[in-house]
Write an enzyme that holds these catalytic residues in place. Structure first.
Site: not given
Ligand code: DC
Length: 676
Positions: A25-26, A95, A129, A179, A208, A354, A358, A403, A430
């Site tokens: 996805k990224s 989203n 978010r 983020s 990250s 996220k 989560r 996830r 997603k």
């Protein structure tokens, strides 16, 4: 994809086989944006086809980008060369954080310098978010961003239609501790306006980092070489320009690989092979395999594949800083259910912003299974159920978070052999629409663990409609066993064999028909039924084929020949089988058996209207007589006569609508589920 409100996963006994993962996805969304910003056309191969890439593609089209599908998971994007074609648009980004953040940055810069105005919005969760740190950075350099809702969150208006000069001389500060997508967004956008060197300075500890590595690698593939000083300063050299690489291949998703790595580590077999991503992946989540190995997974691999099998068992509990693998670390939380002690996952505060919070979601759902969980501000401690008896099952909520759904599918390997219900399983769309199909393709279940619902009854009782309705509601496969007998009749005739009762009475002839039945090359393809290369969907539905089926089905060897074929339909997640002897002979252990009836008159009327609606001429009296003849033969034959199984639930639907019947059977089914 499973579109039902819930999906019951039968307990999984083992995992082995090969799975080919969808694209990352990224990478997909970064590549799409870069292809849209650069000069020239880019052919993108192995693109992920999912909700998040879909919103990105739609947004690019709305911005006037030419996007053409050129093959399976393949698109050609003609770039805008940094110039707005459309000066205003309203973009809905679902989203997808990987669309919202970079588009916000790129469109703010283009709209502010070229005089445009764009609205960006998403689903309600997207509006919770945070994006304020990115907006602040954009405002510092002179970009115009207006809050359309709560300040610091989407929806936003980017640009105001006028042109503005940007101030790029001073370093642009951006926070890196909420983020990493804010930094990625700036890195992707700033080359559009980098007449001179542009410097970004990260404020706070950058989380990250591997995702930033992906961004830098892709920027370089599109002709922009960013200089990095530690993880604090990033310089985009003045005069940088995006250039299309012509063709680019998207790696498979390393985060998606994590579920199959876990599966390999949990299943006591030869292991699982994962295609599309290898040990040298550019994605940070590939480092999940180090963590999985610490827990006991035996992992090997090459450039484009991984092979995982069980090593230590039970798994070893670990205490790990997961900052470098935020997404895949969720999979560790699920693996912790099978560890020999308490697993602690640290430095995962980013989980809270996220798709859902989560940390709370994971803690809540793990507890439902019998685990003891401590939820910290930025950590999670998971202690598995003490033993098989301490495992519980309960519907797992997924919070519109792909996830969550994929992680909790791993609970189906529980030692208590409990089925696991995943609510809203379609949220996997997603990033991985076919996740459950792929999961089922590499897992096996103990004999009898795959649930079968049998619906038997006389001809025209409505078994087919009822079974299909129940199968659809549960995401199960459907076996129309009558179609198999109809096929035998048709196949025998095509082979020049008579299906007349007098001929079938000859055992040698009966054996020949049985041999045809055993060797039928039958394929069910949606609504179509194929016999070899012949589409026989229409032909097997005729009244003549029904009568032929009734005659051949009275022959013992024919029934024997179809036994194994019918058993093969019982595959995860489950089967609804309709016929005459599903409950009595074929699946005698099935947990739910329904015997469906309606008066002969009513059935004849239903068949009559069915035929008339298809434009097939029919006479009610003839139909009633035929139907009674078939009832008599099906009921009085020696082999597998039509009768309710001893434990069958009787359902007379003479005066009942189809929805009511489906609901009744679903209620009976729900009553058979383990209590939570
Ligand atoms: O359900 P149907 O009308 O398509 O079935 C055609 C014939 O096949 C029916 O008359 C009896 C036979 N049959 C059977 O013997 N056993 C089954 N499980 C299903 C059908």
């Amino acid at each position: 994809m499973f579109k039902q409100p819930f999906l019951d996963l039968p307990p999984i006994a083992s995992a082995h086989g090969t799975v080919t993962l969808p694209g990352s996805k990224s990478i997909s969304n970064r590549v799409l944006l870069l292809a849209a910003l650069c000069d020239g056309a880019t052919e993108v191969h192995d693109l992920l086809s999912s909700d998040d890439t879909h919103v990105m593609l739609e947004a690019l089209k709305a911005l006037g980008c030419e996007v053409t599908e050129t093959g399976v998971n393949q698109v050609r994007v003609v770039g805008l060369n940094g110039q707005l074609k459309t000066k205003s648009a309203a973009l809905f980004l679902g989203n997808a954080g990987t669309a919202m953040r970079p588009l916000t940055a790129a469109l703010t810069l283009m709209a502010s310098t070229q005089g445009g105005s764009f609205a960006v919005s998403g689903v309600p969760r997207m509006h919770e978010r945070p994006i304020g740190d990115l907006v602040d950075a954009l405002r510092v350099l002179g970009g115009v961003v207006t809050d359309l809702g709560e300040p610091g969150y989407p929806p936003l208006r980017l640009g105001d239609g006028a042109t503005h000069a940007l101030n790029l001389a001073a370093p642009i500060p951006v926070r890196g501790d909420v983020s990493s997508q804010f930094l990625t967004a700036l890195l992707l956008a700033l080359p559009l306006v980098a007449e001179q060197d542009v410097v970004i300075e990260v404020v706070g500890e950058l989380i990250s980092k591997p995702y930033i590595e992906i961004t830098l690698k892709l920027l370089s593939q599109f002709g922009v070489q960013v200089q990095r000083d530690e993880w604090r300063r990033f310089t985009i050299p003045g005069g940088s320009r995006y250039r299309s690489p012509g063709k680019i291949h998207v790696e498979a998703d390393a985060s998606s690989a994590s579920y199959f790595v876990a599966l390999g580590a949990l299943g006591a077999t030869s292991g699982v092979t994962i295609q599309g991503v290898g040990l040298q992946s550019i994605q940070g989540d590939i480092r999940f395999i180090e963590a999985a190995a610490m827990m006991g997974a035996d992992i090997s691999g090459g450039d484009n594949h991984l092979h995982v099998k069980r090593g230590a068992w039970p798994l070893k509990a670990i205490d790990l800083d997961c900052n470098h693998i935020p997404d895949a670390a969720m999979t560790l939380a699920a693996m912790a259910l099978y560890a020999d002690g308490t697993t602690t996952l640290r430095n995962i505060a980013s989980w809270r912003v996220k798709e859902t919070d989560r940390l709370t979601a994971m803690a809540t759902e793990l507890r439902k299974l019998g685990a003891t969980v401590e939820e910290g501000a930025d950590y999670l401690c998971v202690t598995p159920p003490a033993d098989a008896r301490a495992w519980r099952t309960a519907p797992i909520d997924t919070y519109d978070d792909h996830r969550m759904a994929m992680c909790f599918s791993l609970a189906a390997l529980n030692p208590a052999d409990l089925p696991i219900r995943i609510n809203e399983p379609h949220c996997v769309a997603k990033t991985y629409p076919d996740y459950f199909e792929d999961l089922f393709s590499v897992t096996t279940n103990r004999p009898g663990a795959v649930p079968v619902i049998c619906i038997d009854g006389p001809t025209a009782s409505g078994k087919g409609t009822l079974s299909q309705g129940v199968a659809q509601a549960l995401g199960y496969a459907w076996l129309d066993s009558g179609a198999l007998y109809r096929l035998v009749g048709v196949a025998a005739e095509m082979a020049g064999l008579s299906t007349q009762v007098s001929d079938l009475a000859d055992p040698a002839h009966a054996e020949k028909v049985a041999a045809v039945a055993a060797n039928m090359a039958v394929r069910f393809d949606g609504d179509r039924v194929l016999l070899g290369e012949n589409d026989v969907s229409e032909r097997i539905r005729t009244e003549a084929a029904g009568m032929g089926a009734s005659r051949v089905s009275a022959i013992g060897p024919v029934r024997q020949a179809l036994l194994e074929l019918q058993h093969r339909f019982a595959k995860a997640p489950g089967l609804v089988a309709d016929g005459r002897d599903m409950g009595t002979v074929i699946f005698p252990q099935a947990p739910l058996k329904v015997f469906l009836t309606a008066s002969a008159q009513k059935r004849a009327e239903r068949r009559y209207s069915q035929l008339i609606s298809k434009g097939i001429p029919a006479k009610l009296d003839d139909l009633l007589a035929d139907l009674q003849e078939r009832d008599a033969r099906d009921t009085n034959r020696t082999h597998a006569p039509l009768k309710p199984a001893e434990d069958a639930m009787q359902l007379d639907n003479t005066d009942m609508g189809i929805d009511e019947s489906i609901q009744l059977v679903l209620n009976w089914w729900q009553g058979k589920q383990p209590k939570t």
